[in-house]
Design a protein around this motif. Sequence first.
Motif, PDB file in Angstrom:
ATOM      1  N   TYR A  49     102.974  11.294  -4.670  1.00  0.00           N
ATOM      2  CA  TYR A  49     102.264  10.085  -5.097  1.00  0.00           C
ATOM      3  C   TYR A  49     102.554   8.881  -4.196  1.00  0.00           C
ATOM      4  O   TYR A  49     101.845   7.882  -4.237  1.00  0.00           O
ATOM      5  N   HIS A  50     103.665   8.956  -3.447  1.00  0.00           N
ATOM      6  CA  HIS A  50     104.105   7.761  -2.706  1.00  0.00           C
ATOM      7  C   HIS A  50     104.324   8.089  -1.233  1.00  0.00           C
ATOM      8  O   HIS A  50     104.628   9.228  -0.888  1.00  0.00           O
ATOM      9  N   GLU A  51     104.255   7.047  -0.418  1.00  0.00           N
ATOM     10  CA  GLU A  51     104.619   7.222   0.992  1.00  0.00           C
ATOM     11  C   GLU A  51     106.146   7.299   1.088  1.00  0.00           C
ATOM     12  O   GLU A  51     106.859   6.510   0.452  1.00  0.00           O
ATOM     13  N   ILE A  52     106.619   8.281   1.877  1.00  0.00           N
ATOM     14  CA  ILE A  52     108.079   8.421   2.045  1.00  0.00           C
ATOM     15  C   ILE A  52     108.499   7.632   3.287  1.00  0.00           C
ATOM     16  O   ILE A  52     107.887   7.768   4.344  1.00  0.00           O
ATOM     17  N   ILE A  53     109.541   6.798   3.135  1.00  0.00           N
ATOM     18  CA  ILE A  53     110.008   6.031   4.302  1.00  0.00           C
ATOM     19  C   ILE A  53     111.401   6.500   4.711  1.00  0.00           C
ATOM     20  O   ILE A  53     112.110   7.140   3.934  1.00  0.00           O
ATOM     21  N   GLY A  54     111.788   6.129   5.940  1.00  0.00           N
ATOM     22  CA  GLY A  54     113.046   6.621   6.519  1.00  0.00           C
ATOM     23  C   GLY A  54     114.265   5.850   6.044  1.00  0.00           C
ATOM     24  O   GLY A  54     114.167   4.925   5.239  1.00  0.00           O
ATOM     25  N   ARG A  55     115.406   6.248   6.604  1.00  0.00           N
ATOM     26  CA  ARG A  55     116.678   5.622   6.225  1.00  0.00           C
ATOM     27  C   ARG A  55     117.295   4.974   7.468  1.00  0.00           C
ATOM     28  O   ARG A  55     117.140   5.479   8.570  1.00  0.00           O
ATOM     29  N   PRO A  56     117.990   3.844   7.275  1.00  0.00           N
ATOM     30  CA  PRO A  56     118.494   3.102   8.439  1.00  0.00           C
ATOM     31  C   PRO A  56     119.629   3.840   9.158  1.00  0.00           C
ATOM     32  O   PRO A  56     120.464   4.474   8.513  1.00  0.00           O
ATOM     33  N   GLN A  57     119.639   3.730  10.480  1.00  0.00           N
ATOM     34  CA  GLN A  57     120.696   4.359  11.277  1.00  0.00           C
ATOM     35  C   GLN A  57     121.724   3.334  11.737  1.00  0.00           C
ATOM     36  O   GLN A  57     122.838   3.677  12.077  1.00  0.00           O
TER      37      GLN A  57
END
Length: 275
Positions: A235-243
């Motif tokens: 249902y949602h856009e998946i976003i990344g995690r900070p490095q």
Amino acid sequence: MTYLSSNQLKQYEEKGFISPINVFSKEKAKEIRNEIELIEKKRPKELEKTGRYNAHLVSPLLDAVTHDSKILDSVQSLIGKNILVCGTTLFIKNPNEKGFVSYHQDAKYIGLEPHNWVTAWVAITNSNEKNGCMRMWSGSHKDNLKDHDQKFNKGNLLTRGQTVRNVPKKETTPLILEAGQMSLHHPTVVHGSELNKSNDRRIGFVIQSYIGTNVRQVLGKNSVQLARGVDEFNYHEIIGRPQKLLDKNDIELKKQENNNLQEIFYKGSEKKGKF
Ligand SMILES: O=C(O)CCC(=O)C(=O)O
């Protein structure tokens, strides 16, 4: 694995919250506080006003808190094994700043349906009656969503000063937490908090919220991170995690997400009054 006990589950069902739950050591909580204060030092406006949302997108340490397996075990006990993170909020009350949170129900304005979600409030400093800990109206999650006034009052940390009238303070429970402990609360439990009358800051890092993959955002667009399991609904856009801390692209992503969030919070209720 530290899933919730049957007593804790019973407490959640009856009262609408569970507290306290041990998660981090005091030393770890101090490390997290130092990271928050480092961000404030490096970019003084980054965590102010609407910037207090989604700090986990610019800090690997806050991201690690958000994806901590102990927290996720507890959350899994309540919403199932497929878990998304749809946002975080820093609730910071500095001494002498007159910050408070009016009594409200999160589900009234957050737009997440159905209510298969839970909020984790992680104490980065001690949180007690002197410094304005959260207070829960026990059992209020069992009633329907209530009318809220929009007060836009000074010092209120809620965007629109959403307020449930006539909450009996005598029936509210203070959630007293030591740094490193957390509470979990239900989307419809009525809660708020009073002024910080101590000499130090009160800092809560709040994962608001962990949602089941079956939960939609009905008031706008909410990007998410996969915290555990599989997203079989998409249902949602998946976003990344900070490095790394305060990466330029991550700062931009946080800004965009926070703009989307403002639209959700204001949707359908631009004016003062009841909603
Ligand atoms: O930190 C506070 O005092 C209030 C937080 C709150 O309303 C929430 O986590 O839903």
